[in-house]
Design a protein around this motif. Structure first.
Motif, PDB file in Angstrom:
ATOM      1  N   GLN A 195     -23.709  10.610  43.325  1.00 10.24           N
ATOM      2  CA  GLN A 195     -23.782  10.859  41.890  1.00 10.24           C
ATOM      3  C   GLN A 195     -22.379  11.085  41.325  1.00 10.24           C
ATOM      4  O   GLN A 195     -21.535  11.694  41.964  1.00 10.24           O
ATOM      5  N   GLU A 196     -22.133  10.587  40.127  1.00 10.09           N
ATOM      6  CA  GLU A 196     -20.830  10.749  39.493  1.00 10.09           C
ATOM      7  C   GLU A 196     -20.620  12.197  39.071  1.00 10.09           C
ATOM      8  O   GLU A 196     -21.497  12.800  38.470  1.00 10.09           O
ATOM      9  N   CYS A 197     -19.461  12.735  39.400  1.00  4.67           N
ATOM     10  CA  CYS A 197     -19.128  14.072  38.934  1.00  4.67           C
ATOM     11  C   CYS A 197     -17.634  14.312  39.124  1.00  4.67           C
ATOM     12  O   CYS A 197     -16.946  13.562  39.808  1.00  4.67           O
ATOM     13  N   VAL A 198     -17.171  15.347  38.495  1.00  5.50           N
ATOM     14  CA  VAL A 198     -15.768  15.717  38.609  1.00  5.50           C
ATOM     15  C   VAL A 198     -15.660  17.115  39.187  1.00  5.50           C
ATOM     16  O   VAL A 198     -16.606  17.895  39.154  1.00  5.50           O
ATOM     17  N   GLU A 199     -14.492  17.385  39.724  1.00  4.14           N
ATOM     18  CA  GLU A 199     -14.165  18.725  40.192  1.00  4.14           C
ATOM     19  C   GLU A 199     -12.935  19.177  39.415  1.00  4.14           C
ATOM     20  O   GLU A 199     -12.047  18.377  39.122  1.00  4.14           O
ATOM     21  N   VAL A 200     -12.907  20.464  39.092  1.00  2.00           N
ATOM     22  CA  VAL A 200     -11.823  21.028  38.293  1.00  2.00           C
ATOM     23  C   VAL A 200     -11.214  22.200  39.049  1.00  2.00           C
ATOM     24  O   VAL A 200     -11.928  23.018  39.632  1.00  2.00           O
ATOM     25  N   ALA A 201      -9.895  22.282  39.027  1.00  2.00           N
ATOM     26  CA  ALA A 201      -9.175  23.415  39.641  1.00  2.00           C
ATOM     27  C   ALA A 201      -8.357  24.103  38.547  1.00  2.00           C
ATOM     28  O   ALA A 201      -7.629  23.448  37.804  1.00  2.00           O
ATOM     29  N   ARG A 202      -8.487  25.417  38.478  1.00  2.00           N
ATOM     30  CA  ARG A 202      -7.759  26.200  37.471  1.00  2.00           C
ATOM     31  C   ARG A 202      -6.970  27.344  38.099  1.00  2.00           C
ATOM     32  O   ARG A 202      -6.625  28.301  37.430  1.00  2.00           O
ATOM     33  N   ASN A 203      -6.693  27.224  39.382  1.00  2.00           N
ATOM     34  CA  ASN A 203      -6.039  28.324  40.093  1.00  2.00           C
ATOM     35  C   ASN A 203      -4.511  28.280  40.046  1.00  2.00           C
ATOM     36  O   ASN A 203      -3.862  29.194  40.526  1.00  2.00           O
ATOM     37  N   ILE A 204      -3.928  27.237  39.463  1.00  2.00           N
ATOM     38  CA  ILE A 204      -2.472  27.131  39.352  1.00  2.00           C
ATOM     39  C   ILE A 204      -2.098  27.472  37.905  1.00  2.00           C
ATOM     40  O   ILE A 204      -2.657  26.875  36.970  1.00  2.00           O
ATOM     41  N   PRO A 205      -1.198  28.405  37.684  1.00  2.00           N
ATOM     42  CA  PRO A 205      -0.840  28.783  36.310  1.00  2.00           C
ATOM     43  C   PRO A 205      -0.398  27.580  35.469  1.00  2.00           C
ATOM     44  O   PRO A 205       0.297  26.688  35.956  1.00  2.00           O
ATOM     45  N   THR A 241      -1.876  25.007  34.503  1.00  2.00           N
ATOM     46  CA  THR A 241      -2.320  23.693  34.959  1.00  2.00           C
ATOM     47  C   THR A 241      -3.834  23.659  35.148  1.00  2.00           C
ATOM     48  O   THR A 241      -4.410  24.597  35.694  1.00  2.00           O
ATOM     49  N   VAL A 242      -4.443  22.576  34.697  1.00  2.00           N
ATOM     50  CA  VAL A 242      -5.837  22.283  35.019  1.00  2.00           C
ATOM     51  C   VAL A 242      -5.811  20.942  35.743  1.00  2.00           C
ATOM     52  O   VAL A 242      -5.262  19.968  35.236  1.00  2.00           O
ATOM     53  N   ALA A 243      -6.368  20.907  36.940  1.00  2.00           N
ATOM     54  CA  ALA A 243      -6.393  19.677  37.744  1.00  2.00           C
ATOM     55  C   ALA A 243      -7.823  19.158  37.798  1.00  2.00           C
ATOM     56  O   ALA A 243      -8.771  19.933  37.916  1.00  2.00           O
ATOM     57  N   VAL A 278      -5.619  14.295  38.295  1.00  2.00           N
ATOM     58  CA  VAL A 278      -5.052  14.320  36.949  1.00  2.00           C
ATOM     59  C   VAL A 278      -4.771  15.778  36.602  1.00  2.00           C
ATOM     60  O   VAL A 278      -5.644  16.640  36.763  1.00  2.00           O
ATOM     61  N   THR A 279      -3.551  16.068  36.157  1.00  2.00           N
ATOM     62  CA  THR A 279      -3.222  17.440  35.757  1.00  2.00           C
ATOM     63  C   THR A 279      -2.978  17.475  34.252  1.00  2.00           C
ATOM     64  O   THR A 279      -2.408  16.549  33.676  1.00  2.00           O
ATOM     65  N   LEU A 280      -3.438  18.559  33.654  1.00  2.00           N
ATOM     66  CA  LEU A 280      -3.349  18.743  32.215  1.00  2.00           C
ATOM     67  C   LEU A 280      -2.909  20.162  31.893  1.00  2.00           C
ATOM     68  O   LEU A 280      -3.132  21.078  32.693  1.00  2.00           O
ATOM     69  N   ALA A 281      -2.368  20.332  30.701  1.00  2.00           N
ATOM     70  CA  ALA A 281      -2.115  21.673  30.194  1.00  2.00           C
ATOM     71  C   ALA A 281      -3.469  22.274  29.805  1.00  2.00           C
ATOM     72  O   ALA A 281      -4.371  21.542  29.372  1.00  2.00           O
ATOM     73  N   PRO A 282      -3.647  23.581  29.959  1.00  2.00           N
ATOM     74  CA  PRO A 282      -4.927  24.192  29.590  1.00  2.00           C
ATOM     75  C   PRO A 282      -5.350  23.887  28.147  1.00  2.00           C
ATOM     76  O   PRO A 282      -6.536  23.692  27.877  1.00  2.00           O
TER      77      PRO A 282
END
Length: 63
Positions: free
Chosen positions: A18-28, A30-32, A44-48
């Motif tokens: 099934q299609e889905c994404v995972e998100v990491a928010r443990n790095i100041p 940065t949202v991965a 893919v990394t983004l600013a919060p």
């Protein structure tokens, strides 16, 4: 590469393939984001603020 701690989206089902994404928010400051089916694939990394704008827009588009 930073040690991202990815969490699967709460909208993802438990079915294999099934299609889905995972998100990491443990790095100041940065949202991965990555594809859960390709844990070794690109990240893919983004600013919060950018992530917040993206998710807010998605919420507005929901029926």
């Amino acid at each position: 590469m930073p040690a991202y701690k990815f969490v699967k989206s709460s909208y993802s089902g438990g079915n294999a393939g099934q299609e889905c994404v995972e998100v990491a928010r443990n790095i100041p400051r940065t949202v991965a984001v990555r594809d859960s089916k390709r844990p070794g694939g690109p990240v893919v990394t983004l600013a919060p603020a950018a992530w917040g704008a993206f998710t807010a827009d998605l919420c507005q588009r929901q029926p």
